[in-house]
Write an enzyme that holds these catalytic residues in place. Structure first.
Site, PDB file in Angstrom:
ATOM      1  N   ASP A  54      14.749   2.160 -22.847  1.00 54.99           N
ATOM      2  CA  ASP A  54      15.682   0.836 -21.488  1.00 54.99           C
ATOM      3  C   ASP A  54      16.601   0.965 -21.641  1.00 54.99           C
ATOM      4  OD1 ASP A  54      15.164  -0.449 -23.228  1.00 54.99           O
ATOM      5  OD2 ASP A  54      14.156  -2.024 -22.353  1.00 54.99           O
ATOM      6  N   HIS A 258      37.953  22.947 -25.701  1.00 59.59           N
ATOM      7  CA  HIS A 258      37.320  21.713 -25.605  1.00 59.59           C
ATOM      8  C   HIS A 258      37.118  21.129 -26.515  1.00 59.59           C
ATOM      9  CE1 HIS A 258      36.670  22.812 -21.097  1.00 59.59           C
ATOM     10  NE2 HIS A 258      37.614  22.733 -21.392  1.00 59.59           N
ATOM     11  N   ASP A 275      44.729  16.694 -24.440  1.00 53.82           N
ATOM     12  CA  ASP A 275      43.857  17.000 -23.820  1.00 53.82           C
ATOM     13  C   ASP A 275      42.940  16.486 -23.202  1.00 53.82           C
ATOM     14  OD1 ASP A 275      42.964  17.864 -20.841  1.00 53.82           O
ATOM     15  OD2 ASP A 275      42.117  20.361 -21.554  1.00 53.82           O
ATOM     16  N   ASP A 286      44.102  14.599 -15.310  1.00 53.99           N
ATOM     17  CA  ASP A 286      43.689  15.648 -16.374  1.00 53.99           C
ATOM     18  C   ASP A 286      45.324  16.102 -16.731  1.00 53.99           C
ATOM     19  OD1 ASP A 286      42.865  18.100 -17.696  1.00 53.99           O
ATOM     20  OD2 ASP A 286      41.957  19.022 -15.747  1.00 53.99           O
ATOM     21  N   HIS A 366      41.869  31.647 -20.908  1.00 54.55           N
ATOM     22  CA  HIS A 366      41.220  30.748 -19.469  1.00 54.55           C
ATOM     23  C   HIS A 366      42.486  31.385 -18.549  1.00 54.55           C
ATOM     24  CE1 HIS A 366      43.891  27.789 -21.128  1.00 54.55           C
ATOM     25  NE2 HIS A 366      43.561  28.164 -21.481  1.00 54.55           N
ATOM     26  N   HIS A 370      43.179  24.645 -12.143  1.00 57.10           N
ATOM     27  CA  HIS A 370      41.272  24.551 -11.224  1.00 57.10           C
ATOM     28  C   HIS A 370      41.960  22.791 -10.281  1.00 57.10           C
ATOM     29  CE1 HIS A 370      40.960  21.032 -14.251  1.00 57.10           C
ATOM     30  NE2 HIS A 370      41.060  21.699 -15.243  1.00 57.10           N
ATOM     31  N   HIS A 377      36.841  19.140 -12.403  1.00 54.69           N
ATOM     32  CA  HIS A 377      36.944  20.632 -12.095  1.00 54.69           C
ATOM     33  C   HIS A 377      36.513  20.682 -10.374  1.00 54.69           C
ATOM     34  CE1 HIS A 377      36.722  22.041 -15.946  1.00 54.69           C
ATOM     35  NE2 HIS A 377      37.841  21.896 -16.257  1.00 54.69           N
ATOM     36  N   GLU A 395      48.054  25.383 -16.505  1.00 61.30           N
ATOM     37  CA  GLU A 395      47.307  24.330 -17.614  1.00 61.30           C
ATOM     38  C   GLU A 395      47.638  26.055 -18.131  1.00 61.30           C
ATOM     39  OE1 GLU A 395      44.075  23.313 -18.785  1.00 61.30           O
ATOM     40  OE2 GLU A 395      42.980  23.104 -16.291  1.00 61.30           O
ATOM     41  N   TYR A 399      46.057  30.576 -28.108  1.00 63.79           N
ATOM     42  CA  TYR A 399      45.153  30.587 -29.330  1.00 63.79           C
ATOM     43  C   TYR A 399      45.529  31.378 -30.330  1.00 63.79           C
ATOM     44  CZ  TYR A 399      44.340  27.350 -25.211  1.00 63.79           C
ATOM     45  OH  TYR A 399      44.350  26.405 -24.474  1.00 63.79           O
ATOM     46  N   ARG A 416      48.528  23.891 -25.805  1.00 60.42           N
ATOM     47  CA  ARG A 416      48.572  24.157 -23.893  1.00 60.42           C
ATOM     48  C   ARG A 416      49.253  23.363 -23.602  1.00 60.42           C
ATOM     49  NH1 ARG A 416      43.708  24.076 -23.945  1.00 60.42           N
ATOM     50  NH2 ARG A 416      42.705  22.036 -24.074  1.00 60.42           N
ATOM     51  N   GLU A 418      49.249  21.108 -19.836  1.00 60.67           N
ATOM     52  CA  GLU A 418      49.178  21.226 -18.209  1.00 60.67           C
ATOM     53  C   GLU A 418      49.543  19.921 -17.984  1.00 60.67           C
ATOM     54  OE1 GLU A 418      44.554  20.106 -18.646  1.00 60.67           O
ATOM     55  OE2 GLU A 418      44.847  20.880 -17.449  1.00 60.67           O
TER      56      GLU A 418
HETATM   57  N1  GLY Z   1      40.254  18.857 -19.327  1.00 61.06           N
HETATM   58  C1  GLY Z   1      39.680  20.046 -19.244  1.00 61.06           C
HETATM   59  C2  GLY Z   1      40.074  21.376 -18.394  1.00 61.06           C
HETATM   60  O1  GLY Z   1      41.570  20.995 -18.438  1.00 61.06           O
HETATM   61  O2  GLY Z   1      40.258  22.022 -17.491  1.00 61.06           O
HETATM   62 MN    MN Z   2      42.341  20.707 -16.307  1.00 63.66          MN
HETATM   63 MN    MN Z   3      42.410  19.840 -19.533  1.00 66.91          MN
END
Ligand code: GLY
Ligand code: MN
Ligand code: MN
Length: 448
Positions: A54, A258, A275, A286, A366, A370, A377, A395, A399, A416, A418
């Protein structure tokens, strides 16, 4: 002294008129699609998910449901019904008040408040959900719901099978099923002023948390310790949830895109990639910053940092109303590729050839951003052009994994940067720059 951000501007009282207005925008859309046919649109807030026995995971309301209602309670349905002419009803179906349950888990909204505060025409108990929904479906030619949600589709299918049994009584099944998620995507991707206000505040809280995190970081602390600091600042500023699990990555962990904060001890020459973003009134922020634990970048780290920052600047330059969504990513890729060739990390190629062969993907694998909104996202097509008040992240990152063909001083550098931006007619507004990004300012904060 802890830096807390100013408490002004965002009222804690939620304005439910705003949610009603969104329902009316959706209603107009659906009326256009259905061209005079009767329709029902239906959404569910979601169920609490059991962790074990529970004990339950914290409840997070379905984003579409929240967007249209502000009704943050599990196991609630909302329906919009139109007879295709003048009659139109908004209905909420939710848990019934129950003194014993409320003793354990707190207030249940109940039907009276659901109707009055959340501005619905009718409110029913969850105990009569099937008959309430079916009574509208049997009057509808079109049903709108999130079609790609399997459980939802099954439930609708069950309702429809009950209707089939009524066929001999002259009641036909609706003959048009529409994907409500798809329709709402277009509405949600452009933010209204109320949403922008919340998102700016969320970004400023996250920026304040990043500043504190940079200040407290020092060799010997664990990634977890930095996460604790981030969460403390989020919560002290009224943001009780995270938009996604905090990424705090020391040294080589920064090359795992991540990596969740863990037990690694931060070391003298480490970079730390954070991040992290809070969620405020359902809205995500973000932000990523990368800084040297000791307060001083090495020459190699400095070089890569400047390349990433330049790529971010080049991408940001491309964001304005009317530009294609892909333009900032293409600009970041070109910028990174050119500068990695100049640095000798991509070898013997022209920029165009290196882009064509995707040589950058070894270091930059990447996309440059987004959509951002109720979900980190967020919903929205990526095959589109920018409209005013869309919100997205920018962002870029680099790497570098250890490899014989890369000089050792670059090994394990993961950087990175962002930020969150709002699209404007002649450019974009950066809403997360409460935390600095220039190399010397980052060094200064990290060395405090
Ligand atoms: N924090 C996930 C991204 O930057 O997409
Ligand atoms: Mn992001
Ligand atoms: Mn991020």
């Amino acid at each position: 002294m802890t830096r807390e951000i100013k408490k002004k501007s965002l009222s804690r009282t939620i304005n439910y008129e705003k949610f009603k207005k969104r329902r009316l925008v959706l209603k107009k859309n659906l009326q256009q699609i259905t061209a005079g046919k009767p329709f029902t649109a239906i959404l569910h807030s979601g169920l609490e998910v059991s962790r074990n026995g529970d004990v339950f995971y914290p409840f997070r309301c379905d984003s579409n449901f929240y967007y249209l209602t502000g009704f943050n309670e599990s196991n609630a349905w909302m329906m919009m019904y139109s007879d295709g002419k003048r009659q139109y009803e908004e209905i909420i179906i939710s848990k019934t008040k129950d003194k014993t349950k409320e003793l354990w888990d707190g207030d249940i909204i109940g039907q009276e408040k659901a109707k009055k505060k959340y501005l619905f025409d009718k409110a029913y108990s969850i105990e009569v959900v099937d008959q309430t929904v079916i009574s509208k479906l049997e009057l509808s030619q079109c049903i709108f719901f999130p079609i790609s949600d399997r459980n939802f589709s099954r439930t609708v299918s069950d309702w429809l099978s009950k209707l089939t049994r009524k066929k001999r009584m002259g009641i036909d099944n609706p003959d048009h099923l529409g994907d409500l998620s798809r329709i709402l995507e277009n509405q949600r991707v452009v933010k209204d002023l109320y949403e922008l206000k919340i998102m700016k505040k969320a970004a400023s809280i996250s920026a304040a948390a990043h500043i504190e995190a940079m200040k407290v970081s020092k060799p010997g602390l664990k990634e977890f310790d930095i996460e604790t600091e981030l969460l403390r600042v989020f919560r002290n500023n009224g943001a009780y949830d995270v938009a996604y699990p905090c990424i705090v990555a020391g040294g080589p962990n920064a090359c795992v895109l991540h990596h969740k904060a863990g037990s690694r001890l931060l070391q003298k020459n480490d970079l730390v990639l954070i991040d992290a973003g809070c969620e405020l009134q359902g809205y995500a922020s973000d932000i990523t910053r990368t800084f040297p634990v000791s307060g001083k970048f090495t020459e190699a780290q400095k070089l890569i940092y400047e390349i990433v920052l330049q790529a971010q600047k080049d991408a940001i330059q491309k964001i304005k109303v009317g530009k294609k969504y892909a333009t900032p990513h293409d600009a970041a890729v070109r910028s990174i590729t050119k500068n990695l060739i100049d640095a000798g990390l991509i070898k013997n190629k022209s920029v165009d050839e290196a882009i064509e062969k995707r040589d950058y993907q070894r270091f930059y694998m990447h996309k440059t951003g987004h959509w951002l909104g109720l979900d980190v996202h967020d919903v929205g097509s990526y095959d589109t052009t920018f409209k005013e008040n869309m919100v997205l992240t920018v962002e870029p990152g680099i790497y570098i994994r250890p490899s014989k063909d890369i000089p050792r001083e670059f090994w394990n550098i993961g950087i990175r940067i962002e930020d969150d931006v709002v699209v404007k007619e002649e450019g974009c507004e950066l809403i997360s720059r409460g935390v600095p990004v220039e190399l010397n300012e980052v060094e200064k904060l990290a060395s405090l």
